[in-house]
Every structure is written in C-alpha cells, then in structure tokens.
Design a protein around this motif. Sequence first.
Motif, PDB file in Angstrom:
ATOM      1  N   UNK A 129     -59.804  62.925 -18.226  1.00 56.72           N
ATOM      2  CA  UNK A 129     -59.651  64.377 -18.295  1.00 56.72           C
ATOM      3  C   UNK A 129     -59.476  64.845 -19.731  1.00 56.72           C
ATOM      4  N   UNK A 130     -58.754  64.102 -20.528  1.00 56.37           N
ATOM      5  CA  UNK A 130     -58.603  64.446 -21.946  1.00 56.37           C
ATOM      6  C   UNK A 130     -59.949  64.429 -22.658  1.00 56.37           C
ATOM      7  N   UNK A 131     -60.809  63.483 -22.303  1.00 57.83           N
ATOM      8  CA  UNK A 131     -62.146  63.423 -22.895  1.00 57.83           C
ATOM      9  C   UNK A 131     -62.948  64.669 -22.538  1.00 57.83           C
ATOM     10  N   UNK A 132     -62.836  65.117 -21.268  1.00 54.75           N
ATOM     11  CA  UNK A 132     -63.560  66.315 -20.849  1.00 54.75           C
ATOM     12  C   UNK A 132     -63.036  67.556 -21.559  1.00 54.75           C
ATOM     13  N   UNK A 133     -61.716  67.649 -21.702  1.00 54.40           N
ATOM     14  CA  UNK A 133     -61.133  68.810 -22.373  1.00 54.40           C
ATOM     15  C   UNK A 133     -61.569  68.852 -23.836  1.00 54.40           C
ATOM     16  N   UNK A 134     -61.641  67.711 -24.470  1.00 50.64           N
ATOM     17  CA  UNK A 134     -62.110  67.652 -25.857  1.00 50.64           C
ATOM     18  C   UNK A 134     -63.540  68.168 -25.959  1.00 50.64           C
ATOM     19  N   UNK A 135     -64.371  67.819 -24.985  1.00 52.10           N
ATOM     20  CA  UNK A 135     -65.747  68.300 -24.954  1.00 52.10           C
ATOM     21  C   UNK A 135     -65.790  69.802 -24.691  1.00 52.10           C
ATOM     22  N   UNK A 136     -64.950  70.269 -23.767  1.00 51.33           N
ATOM     23  CA  UNK A 136     -64.890  71.710 -23.475  1.00 51.33           C
ATOM     24  C   UNK A 136     -64.474  72.501 -24.715  1.00 51.33           C
ATOM     25  N   UNK A 137     -63.499  72.006 -25.439  1.00 50.42           N
ATOM     26  CA  UNK A 137     -63.016  72.722 -26.621  1.00 50.42           C
ATOM     27  C   UNK A 137     -64.135  72.929 -27.644  1.00 50.42           C
ATOM     28  N   UNK A 138     -65.110  72.046 -27.628  1.00 48.44           N
ATOM     29  CA  UNK A 138     -66.227  72.159 -28.571  1.00 48.44           C
ATOM     30  C   UNK A 138     -67.312  73.102 -28.057  1.00 48.44           C
ATOM     31  N   UNK A 139     -67.596  73.057 -26.731  1.00 49.88           N
ATOM     32  CA  UNK A 139     -68.762  73.776 -26.206  1.00 49.88           C
ATOM     33  C   UNK A 139     -68.413  74.975 -25.329  1.00 49.88           C
ATOM     34  N   UNK A 140     -67.166  75.077 -24.862  1.00 51.32           N
ATOM     35  CA  UNK A 140     -66.693  76.260 -24.123  1.00 51.32           C
ATOM     36  C   UNK A 140     -67.553  76.596 -22.898  1.00 51.32           C
ATOM     37  N   UNK A 141     -67.811  75.595 -22.069  1.00 50.09           N
ATOM     38  CA  UNK A 141     -68.540  75.831 -20.827  1.00 50.09           C
ATOM     39  C   UNK A 141     -68.103  74.808 -19.794  1.00 50.09           C
ATOM     40  N   UNK A 142     -68.634  74.914 -18.586  1.00 50.05           N
ATOM     41  CA  UNK A 142     -68.297  73.963 -17.534  1.00 50.05           C
ATOM     42  C   UNK A 142     -68.723  72.553 -17.934  1.00 50.05           C
ATOM     43  N   UNK A 143     -67.841  71.591 -17.674  1.00 50.88           N
ATOM     44  CA  UNK A 143     -68.107  70.184 -17.993  1.00 50.88           C
ATOM     45  C   UNK A 143     -67.879  69.354 -16.729  1.00 50.88           C
ATOM     46  N   UNK A 144     -68.810  68.460 -16.402  1.00 49.26           N
ATOM     47  CA  UNK A 144     -68.611  67.524 -15.301  1.00 49.26           C
ATOM     48  C   UNK A 144     -68.667  66.105 -15.856  1.00 49.26           C
ATOM     49  N   UNK A 145     -67.857  65.237 -15.285  1.00 43.37           N
ATOM     50  CA  UNK A 145     -67.874  63.832 -15.699  1.00 43.37           C
ATOM     51  C   UNK A 145     -68.931  63.091 -14.902  1.00 43.37           C
ATOM     52  N   UNK A 146     -69.654  62.207 -15.564  1.00 45.20           N
ATOM     53  CA  UNK A 146     -70.708  61.440 -14.896  1.00 45.20           C
ATOM     54  C   UNK A 146     -70.612  59.968 -15.276  1.00 45.20           C
ATOM     55  N   UNK A 147     -71.197  59.137 -14.415  1.00 40.36           N
ATOM     56  CA  UNK A 147     -71.400  57.730 -14.747  1.00 40.36           C
ATOM     57  C   UNK A 147     -72.710  57.269 -14.119  1.00 40.36           C
ATOM     58  N   UNK A 148     -73.313  56.261 -14.726  1.00 37.27           N
ATOM     59  CA  UNK A 148     -74.537  55.700 -14.172  1.00 37.27           C
ATOM     60  C   UNK A 148     -74.188  54.779 -13.018  1.00 37.27           C
ATOM     61  N   UNK A 149     -74.917  54.926 -11.911  1.00 39.77           N
ATOM     62  CA  UNK A 149     -74.683  54.105 -10.733  1.00 39.77           C
ATOM     63  C   UNK A 149     -75.985  53.432 -10.335  1.00 39.77           C
ATOM     64  N   UNK A 150     -75.932  52.404  -9.485  1.00 36.29           N
ATOM     65  CA  UNK A 150     -77.181  51.788  -8.999  1.00 36.29           C
ATOM     66  C   UNK A 150     -78.032  52.806  -8.236  1.00 36.29           C
ATOM     67  N   UNK A 151     -79.348  52.723  -8.387  1.00 37.69           N
ATOM     68  CA  UNK A 151     -80.245  53.686  -7.756  1.00 37.69           C
ATOM     69  C   UNK A 151     -80.136  53.666  -6.236  1.00 37.69           C
ATOM     70  N   UNK A 152     -79.722  52.536  -5.661  1.00 37.19           N
ATOM     71  CA  UNK A 152     -79.639  52.472  -4.199  1.00 37.19           C
ATOM     72  C   UNK A 152     -78.372  53.130  -3.652  1.00 37.19           C
ATOM     73  N   UNK A 153     -77.574  53.758  -4.567  1.00 35.41           N
ATOM     74  CA  UNK A 153     -76.365  54.441  -4.104  1.00 35.41           C
ATOM     75  C   UNK A 153     -76.360  55.932  -4.439  1.00 35.41           C
ATOM     76  N   UNK A 154     -77.491  56.440  -4.926  1.00 36.74           N
ATOM     77  CA  UNK A 154     -77.529  57.851  -5.320  1.00 36.74           C
ATOM     78  C   UNK A 154     -77.325  58.788  -4.134  1.00 36.74           C
ATOM     79  N   UNK A 155     -77.609  58.302  -2.924  1.00 39.34           N
ATOM     80  CA  UNK A 155     -77.466  59.153  -1.737  1.00 39.34           C
ATOM     81  C   UNK A 155     -76.013  59.392  -1.349  1.00 39.34           C
TER      82      UNK A 155
END
Length: 274
Positions: A141-167
């Motif tokens: 959450x601190x990482x997201x807030x740091x990003x928000x402080x720079x860009x001032x817009x909605x931020x979502x956290x993401x990670x790469x997952x195996x393609x067979x789990x995207x559903x």
Amino acid sequence: MIKKCLFPAAGFGTRFLPATKAVPKEMLPILNKPLLQYGVEEALASNINNMAIVTGRGKRAIEDHFDNAFELESQLIGTEKEYLLNDIKHIIEKSTFTYVRQRKMLGLGDAILTGRPLIGNETFAVILADDLCYSQDQGVLSQLIETYNKYQCTIVAIEEIPMDKVNKYGIISGKPLDGNKDIYQVTKMIEKPKLGESQSNMAIIGRYILTPDIFDILKEIKPDENNEIQITEALNIQAQNGKVLAYKFKGRRFDCGDVKGFVSATNYFASKFI
C-alpha cells in the motif's frame, strides 16, 4: 494525503466452510494474527489511521477484535503473557475504526459504494484482507501511495500470473508509462476473462487507491449476469479518460481466499517468523 482505508469484509467465505459458518473469513489467523489485522497494520505503516470497514451479518467478531477487552486485559496484567496483547493494543490506540453494513452481497463494486458514507469526498485506499501481501522493505500500500503522490489518479496493484489462471482475476491491458515497466497506463480491464480471450496476464490484486469520482460511476453501473456490481467496470470508465494506472508491486502476495493460498501463507510466515 490519503487518510482513509476501506476494507470490504462482508463476504460469506464459502470456500472455507464449515470454519467460516460462525467465524468471519477475515478473522481466520495466519499464525496468531487474523488476516484483517495484517491489512490494518499495512495501512498504519502507510500513515493511514482511519479504518473504514464494510461488514455484514455475523461479522461482530471484527468489531470486538478491534476494541478493548477489559476482562482479558485484567487477567493478563502483571503476568508473563501480558505482552501478547501489545500489537493489537497499539493498533487500537493508533487507529479509528468506523463500520457500515452491506445488506446484500452484490459484489466488490457494491461493497465499495456501501462504504461511501465512511469515506466522503476524498481519495482513499482499499485493502482486500484475503490478499495477504508481504514486502520486507516497503508495504504494497505504501508503494501505491507513493505512485499516487506522483500521478494523482486511481492506482491498482497488479502482478503477472500464469495464463491458465486469468479467468480468476480482473485483467488489465495497457502500455508502460514513461518507459517504466512497473507502471502501466491502463487502456482496458476485463473481469475474469475466459481462457484464450485475454492476451495479458497482468492481474489486479486486492490493493487500490481510488479517487472519489469512483462512487458516482459505481452508482450508474448495472449488475452483471451474477447480479454483482464489478469494480472493474467502474475502473474501465476511469481508464477511458486516462485516469487509471497499474503498478507492478514489489513483494509477495498470497491468495488467502483459497485454501491452498492460505496454507502457503501460513507456511511462509512460519518460516519467516517462528
């Protein structure tokens, strides 16, 4: 400055039945600490001390946990076990807790909209407690807030997952922002796409920074075929206006809404802290 964190905590936790018949899934412990407490500690570490919790029927244990327990404390005062309450007492002293009930389980979007009276007209954080995150240096959450402080817009956290789990996830499409491969300008989001429908494997996880216009957008979102209001639909509308960034966080995430993920988290935290 982001001052409030919303915790949607009204779900039934059916994947953990019968354990969650009487115990909220957010109160299931990893070692000796409930999942929700890990989330509250992450918010506190991000200099947020106003915790807004969306609950439902049968969730009174959450309110009791984040309250003083005078009888228990009086029994432990002066004993060798008194220190065991130090962590939760620190949280209670440093935080303000407010609650509202979600009357019907109509999806994450509806849960966030239900929390509007607790948030008001300001940017806020969202933590989903069953996505347990661990980062040794800086909380997610601190990482997201740091990003928000720079860009001032909605931020979502993401990670790469195996393609067979995207559903199983909300999946984003986008392009790196300013050549930064950890931050993406989101162009589109799909909620749980069928296998083969998505070319992206970048999944949204349970950490968000949301600007307050999300509430008015959510009010206009129509329920899907499962009668749920999806937060990804509202985020898509923001993304069309170039107002959503996705941040590839540093750390580890455990899907504790799933039994296998819960066991993995337990084993990992045991290896780190026992």
